[in-house]
Design a protein around this motif. Structure first.
Motif, mmCIF file in Angstrom:
data_model
loop_
_atom_site.group_PDB
_atom_site.id
_atom_site.type_symbol
_atom_site.label_atom_id
_atom_site.label_comp_id
_atom_site.label_asym_id
_atom_site.label_seq_id
_atom_site.Cartn_x
_atom_site.Cartn_y
_atom_site.Cartn_z
ATOM 1 N N GLU A 23 0.823 -1.213 0.000
ATOM 2 C CA GLU A 23 0.000 0.000 0.000
ATOM 3 C C GLU A 23 0.855 1.260 0.000
ATOM 4 O O GLU A 23 0.490 2.270 -0.622
ATOM 5 N N ALA A 24 2.000 1.209 0.671
ATOM 6 C CA ALA A 24 2.905 2.361 0.646
ATOM 7 C C ALA A 24 3.416 2.591 -0.771
ATOM 8 O O ALA A 24 3.507 3.736 -1.242
ATOM 9 N N THR A 26 1.934 1.669 -3.661
ATOM 10 C CA THR A 26 0.888 2.151 -4.571
ATOM 11 C C THR A 26 0.441 3.573 -4.229
ATOM 12 O O THR A 26 0.033 4.326 -5.110
ATOM 13 N N THR A 27 0.538 3.955 -2.949
ATOM 14 C CA THR A 27 0.204 5.337 -2.579
ATOM 15 C C THR A 27 1.208 6.309 -3.193
ATOM 16 O O THR A 27 0.837 7.347 -3.763
ATOM 17 N N TYR A 30 0.578 6.441 -7.100
ATOM 18 C CA TYR A 30 -0.514 7.307 -7.550
ATOM 19 C C TYR A 30 -0.176 8.779 -7.340
ATOM 20 O O TYR A 30 -0.510 9.624 -8.183
ATOM 21 N N HIS A 31 0.473 9.093 -6.227
ATOM 22 C CA HIS A 31 0.829 10.491 -5.968
ATOM 23 C C HIS A 31 1.747 11.022 -7.064
ATOM 24 O O HIS A 31 1.514 12.099 -7.642
ATOM 25 N N GLN A 49 -9.174 7.936 -4.642
ATOM 26 C CA GLN A 49 -7.839 8.374 -4.248
ATOM 27 C C GLN A 49 -7.863 8.974 -2.845
ATOM 28 O O GLN A 49 -7.001 8.695 -2.005
ATOM 29 N N SER A 50 -8.873 9.801 -2.594
ATOM 30 C CA SER A 50 -8.978 10.487 -1.304
ATOM 31 C C SER A 50 -9.168 9.515 -0.144
ATOM 32 O O SER A 50 -8.598 9.687 0.929
ATOM 33 N N GLY A 52 -8.295 6.355 -0.162
ATOM 34 C CA GLY A 52 -7.270 5.315 -0.154
ATOM 35 C C GLY A 52 -7.725 4.007 -0.767
ATOM 36 O O GLY A 52 -6.971 3.031 -0.802
ATOM 37 N N PRO A 55 -5.412 3.002 -3.997
ATOM 38 C CA PRO A 55 -4.111 2.389 -3.670
ATOM 39 C C PRO A 55 -4.241 1.013 -3.019
ATOM 40 O O PRO A 55 -3.453 0.109 -3.315
ATOM 41 N N ARG A 56 -5.229 0.837 -2.154
ATOM 42 C CA ARG A 56 -5.415 -0.474 -1.514
ATOM 43 C C ARG A 56 -5.759 -1.533 -2.554
ATOM 44 O O ARG A 56 -5.243 -2.657 -2.510
#
Length: 419
Positions: A23-24, A26-27, A30-31, A49-50, A52, A55-56
């Protein structure tokens, strides 16, 4: 593109790392991707996105790929689900290269020195193989839509009518601005609806099930039934698109993509005559099942149908009157069973509900008559929140239903998790 045995081994060995840091990764992915390519905000859900959720979902997908990279057949259903959604969002082949670049970059950024050159090379090759699978699958879908229905890309539709189905669900009857007859879809499928969201300044798309039975020879309009979503606390954008749609008046325009989705029943399949179908839903999950129900009662090949639905109250229940009419007109084929959490003084037992002051409990139903458990051919279609669907599947499997006979639909980002 193919993977070497060594690359497959490396990718599989990184599964525990992805489980811990996925998850870190993919976060960060996306950022970086969206910050440096802001036009992609027109494709990705700002709300997902907001919260999460996006990303999950990607982290789970990447972990599944690493786990089954030497047995991709195990991921065939997930690939089909994602490919249908990508086509409904008009994802193009060129975008896969951009995504791959930022995904590998994020792996290196999060893992640091642990991302050795061998790991980076293996994942670069693995992503290329996966991208080729999706590009090929989606390319065939685009070609089929274009060849059969002369429809590719976004198409302008006008809201011809709005009909209130419950206190927070309305049906929108959408007619194409170009006036060209619409293609027939399979009951249970969805369309993507795209509108400009002033709150974020970008186009946003959401998938909505087609809630009317398709008609032979094409259609003049599509019906979607949309719940005004309250949203999750703290995301600042409750029900971004559903609220925009509910605020639109008849005559307003939206853009719609070709019907897609792997959750459906083919009413024209004569080989299924006599095979029972059990439709199980909660709340707005009734929308794709409504199209399936109406299609089955109109089909030449007759199949017994059991409609099982749960709502907070009769005022929140969509299609209640429509379902009661169908049961009345087809008493030998269709039965309906409704669970209401809260019963009003005007609600009549046996008319508006069958089980009061309770959540859905399949054990309260007759296993043979209502759930058709004795017939091992019976097919079960479930739609609602993910936790609801997984729980109902557990119950059915516990009652002796073969897991492959249970079909789940998902409105949200990602795939349906296993038990």
């Amino acid at each position: 593109m193919t993977l070497t045995d060594a690359q497959i081994s490396i990718v599989k060995s990184t599964a525990p790392v992805l489980k811990q840091h996925g998850e870190a990764i993919t976060t960060v992915f996306y950022h970086n991707l969206i910050t440096e390519n802001p036009s992609l905000k027109n494709i990705f859900s700002i709300t997902s996105q907001s919260t999460g959720a996006q990303p999950r979902a990607l982290a789970h997908a990447v972990l599944a790929y690493a786990t089954y990279i030497d047995n991709l057949a195990a991921l065939s259903h997930a690939v089909a689900r994602i490919a249908h959604k990508h086509v409904s969002l008009q994802v193009e082949p060129a975008q896969y290269a951009i995504v791959g670049q930022y995904l590998i970059q994020a792996i290196g950024q999060v893992l640091g020195d642990a991302a050795t050159p061998d790991i980076v090379d293996a994942w670069t090759a693995a992503y290329g193989v996966l991208a080729d699978v999706f590009i090929g699958t989606e390319g065939k879908m685009y070609e089929e839509n274009e060849k059969k229905d002369h429809w590719r890309g976004w198409r302008k539709f006008r809201i011809a009518r709005k009909v209130e189905e419950s206190q927070n669900i309305s049906s929108f009857y959408l007619k194409p601005v170009d006036g060209i007859t619409l293609p027939r879809y399979l009951p249970g499928q969805y369309v993507s609806v795209q509108v400009l969201a002033p709150q974020v300044g970008y186009l946003q798309s959401r998938q909505y099930s087609l809630s009317e039975a398709p008609k032979e020879g094409g259609m003049e309009e599509y019906r979607i039934s949309v719940k005004r979503e309250e949203g999750e606390a703290g995301n600042g954008m409750p029900g971004l698109i559903s609220n925009l749609l509910h605020g639109m008046q008849e005559g307003a325009e939206v853009e719609v993509s070709h019907p897609q989705g792997e959750f459906y029943v083919d009413p024209a399949d004569a080989s299924k005559e006599g095979v029972p179908v059990v439709l199980i839903s909660v709340g707005v999950g009734a929308t794709p099942l409504m199209a399936i129900l109406k299609s089955l009662v109109q089909a030449p090949a007759k199949r017994p149908v059991s409609w099982i639905h749960a709502s907070r109250s009769s005022s929140a229940q969509p299609f209640g009157e429509e379902v009661r009419r169908i049961v009345k007109e087809n008493p030998e084929q269709v039965s309906a069973h409704v669970f209401l959490k809260t019963v009003a003084g005007t609600d009549q037992a046996g008319v508006h509900y069958d089980f009061a002051d309770t959540r859905m409990d399949l054990t309260k139903l007759d296993g043979e008559r209502d759930l058709h458990l004795a017939d091992k051919r019976t097919e079960y279609y479930i739609c609602g929140p993910e936790t609801f669907m997984v729980e109902i599947r557990k119950v059915l499997v516990g009652l002796g239903v073969e897991r492959s006979k249970v079909h789940l639909e998902l409105f949200a980002t990602g795939d349906v998790a296993d038990e």
